[in-house]
Motif scaffolding. Structure first.
Motif, PDB file in Angstrom:
ATOM      1  N   GLU A  41     -58.849 -20.469 144.645  1.00  0.00           N
ATOM      2  CA  GLU A  41     -57.871 -19.424 144.333  1.00  0.00           C
ATOM      3  C   GLU A  41     -56.447 -19.966 144.294  1.00  0.00           C
ATOM      4  O   GLU A  41     -55.616 -19.489 143.502  1.00  0.00           O
ATOM      5  N   VAL A  67     -56.225 -29.109 139.667  1.00  0.00           N
ATOM      6  CA  VAL A  67     -55.213 -28.916 138.634  1.00  0.00           C
ATOM      7  C   VAL A  67     -54.714 -30.303 138.251  1.00  0.00           C
ATOM      8  O   VAL A  67     -54.384 -31.110 139.135  1.00  0.00           O
ATOM      9  N   GLU A  76     -63.174 -26.594 139.780  1.00  0.00           N
ATOM     10  CA  GLU A  76     -62.356 -25.404 140.042  1.00  0.00           C
ATOM     11  C   GLU A  76     -61.314 -25.648 141.129  1.00  0.00           C
ATOM     12  O   GLU A  76     -60.384 -24.854 141.280  1.00  0.00           O
ATOM     13  N   ASN A 103     -52.279 -23.328 138.507  1.00  0.00           N
ATOM     14  CA  ASN A 103     -52.586 -23.653 137.111  1.00  0.00           C
ATOM     15  C   ASN A 103     -51.845 -22.745 136.131  1.00  0.00           C
ATOM     16  O   ASN A 103     -51.663 -23.102 134.971  1.00  0.00           O
ATOM     17  N   LYS A 104     -51.403 -21.583 136.593  1.00  0.00           N
ATOM     18  CA  LYS A 104     -50.689 -20.652 135.711  1.00  0.00           C
ATOM     19  C   LYS A 104     -49.363 -21.226 135.223  1.00  0.00           C
ATOM     20  O   LYS A 104     -48.891 -20.869 134.133  1.00  0.00           O
ATOM     21  N   VAL A 105     -48.741 -22.101 136.010  1.00  0.00           N
ATOM     22  CA  VAL A 105     -47.442 -22.646 135.608  1.00  0.00           C
ATOM     23  C   VAL A 105     -47.575 -23.981 134.897  1.00  0.00           C
ATOM     24  O   VAL A 105     -46.580 -24.561 134.450  1.00  0.00           O
ATOM     25  N   ARG A 106     -48.799 -24.478 134.771  1.00  0.00           N
ATOM     26  CA  ARG A 106     -49.020 -25.765 134.108  1.00  0.00           C
ATOM     27  C   ARG A 106     -48.645 -25.673 132.636  1.00  0.00           C
ATOM     28  O   ARG A 106     -49.006 -24.723 131.945  1.00  0.00           O
ATOM     29  N   TYR A 137     -44.606 -28.304 139.961  1.00  0.00           N
ATOM     30  CA  TYR A 137     -45.338 -27.034 139.922  1.00  0.00           C
ATOM     31  C   TYR A 137     -45.386 -26.374 141.292  1.00  0.00           C
ATOM     32  O   TYR A 137     -45.221 -25.159 141.427  1.00  0.00           O
ATOM     33  N   SER A 156     -43.909 -22.775 142.547  1.00  0.00           N
ATOM     34  CA  SER A 156     -44.912 -21.733 142.775  1.00  0.00           C
ATOM     35  C   SER A 156     -44.965 -21.170 144.184  1.00  0.00           C
ATOM     36  O   SER A 156     -45.412 -20.035 144.377  1.00  0.00           O
ATOM     37  N   ARG A 179     -56.129 -21.978 141.042  1.00  0.00           N
ATOM     38  CA  ARG A 179     -56.033 -21.050 139.902  1.00  0.00           C
ATOM     39  C   ARG A 179     -54.601 -20.532 139.728  1.00  0.00           C
ATOM     40  O   ARG A 179     -54.097 -20.420 138.605  1.00  0.00           O
ATOM     41  N   GLU A 180     -53.936 -20.227 140.835  1.00  0.00           N
ATOM     42  CA  GLU A 180     -52.569 -19.723 140.755  1.00  0.00           C
ATOM     43  C   GLU A 180     -51.604 -20.815 140.306  1.00  0.00           C
ATOM     44  O   GLU A 180     -50.729 -20.574 139.454  1.00  0.00           O
ATOM     45  N   GLN A 215     -57.582 -27.707 128.916  1.00  0.00           N
ATOM     46  CA  GLN A 215     -58.049 -27.734 130.305  1.00  0.00           C
ATOM     47  C   GLN A 215     -58.518 -29.119 130.743  1.00  0.00           C
ATOM     48  O   GLN A 215     -58.861 -29.313 131.917  1.00  0.00           O
TER      49      GLN A 215
END
Length: 351
Positions: free
Chosen positions: A224, A76, A73, A230-233, A87, A91, A227-228, A56
């Motif tokens: 938010e 990314v 937060e 970051n899922k594909v990072r 990304y 996304s 966060r989404e 992270q």
């Protein structure tokens, strides 16, 4: 077999010709004092290279958040802004909806779209290099792209697009990305919108403030949305050395970065003024750490002659709307003086 779309893809190109004075890649001219080098050496020597880095990049993210006035937060991190552009292209909405951007601009918006098979919707800039709002909106309504990319200030033209035009484009419902790679030289930002709206993100980078070799890009968005994305990072995308060195530079030696950014801003005004005194040379406005200029002679010829004088700039005359133009980055004062002297000599030799 390699897909047709990849075979037809033109890769990103950069200028690598060896020269005494390199003013072609929009890098920050900075010399690291011995105490800074020693401190970096201490940090790097303590790294356990057999271990994976913090996935992270927590400590680095915290200091970047502090420097940019946001929360961790909201961030990314990417291996350069290029990875973050990829990304976002992956996304936002589905791949059957395209990507829209003005041209000429940073090539990676189009390259990332092509890699994913997304349609590229390109809208030529006006003669003053601002957005053609009427045409942009017409294309959005006609093509229904999902994402709009804006380099802000724009690379390679150097100017900042109209804020009002960007906001009107966003009102069309397109997800809007403000690539603020040159923010430190312009002071212009859409950061507040990125933190408050779900359809707006801002990209920043450490590459233009003296740390290009570390490859650290920053995406800033509502928590938010971040966060989404970051899922594909990709895992461990920021290397251990990059995390450690960037952290120490931003935490302990940020004043050095600020000093050199200020120097470049001063040099931008001086060099543009001096260059405009040369007969036949046109200098274009800039908010970045580079600017466009043209001469009465073919850009490729002037480019080659400057290389003979030991000065490397970027020939961008092949791009739409930039016939005869070259792009020059700002270096140290002595490097800029060598550029001015070299160009003056070249132009006189071509008379």
């Amino acid at each position: 077999m390699i897909s047709k779309r990849i075979k037809e893809l033109s890769p990103y190109k950069t200028e690598t010709t060896p020269c005494k004075v390199k003013l072609s890649s929009n890098e920050l001219p900075i010399r690291f004092p011995e105490d800074v080098k020693r401190r970096i050496g201490e940090v790097v020597s303590s790294i356990s290279f057999n271990r994976y880095p913090d996935p992270q990049a927590t400590e680095l993210k915290e200091i970047i958040a502090f420097r940019f006035g946001v929360s961790p937060e909201n961030i990314v991190l990417g291996n350069g802004s290029d990875e973050l552009i990829q990304y976002l292209s992956m996304s936002v909405e589905e791949f059957n909806r395209g990507v829209i951007y003005p041209i000429p601009t940073f090539p990676m918006y189009g390259i990332c779209a092509s890699v994913l098979g997304r349609k590229k919707v390109e809208v030529p800039l006006q003669e003053d290099f601002d957005i053609n709002l009427e045409e942009f909106i017409r294309k959005i309504r006609e093509e229904e792209p999902a994402i709009a990319f804006f380099s802000y200030p724009n690379n390679p033209t150097g100017n900042s697009f109209s804020e009002e035009k960007i906001r009107k484009i966003r009102e069309e419902g397109v997800f809007t990305v403000l690539d603020e790679a040159y923010y430190h030289f312009s002071g212009k930002t859409f950061l507040k919108e990125a933190l408050s709206k779900e359809n707006t993100v801002v990209l920043r980078t450490l590459s233009k403030i003296g740390l290009a070799g570390l490859r650290v890009g920053v995406l800033i968005a509502k928590e938010e949305i971040a966060r989404e994305i970051n899922k594909v990072r990709l895992p461990f995308n920021i290397t251990y050395p990059s995390q450690a060195i960037a952290k120490v530079m931003l935490e302990e030696f940020y004043f050095l970065i600020e000093e050199h950014v200020s120097m470049v801003v001063r040099e931008r005004e001086r060099v543009m003024k001096e260059l405009s005194k040369l007969e036949g040379v046109k200098v274009y406005p800039s908010d970045a750490n580079f600017f466009l200029f043209s001469t009465p002679y073919p850009a490729d010829l002037v480019h080659k002659e400057l290389i003979k004088e030991g000065v490397l700039v970027r020939d961008v005359s092949y791009l739409p709307g930039l016939k005869g133009c070259m792009r020059v980055s700002l270096g140290f004062p002595e490097e800029n003086d060598l550029f001015l002297e070299a160009l003056d000599k070249v132009l006189k030799s071509l008379c």
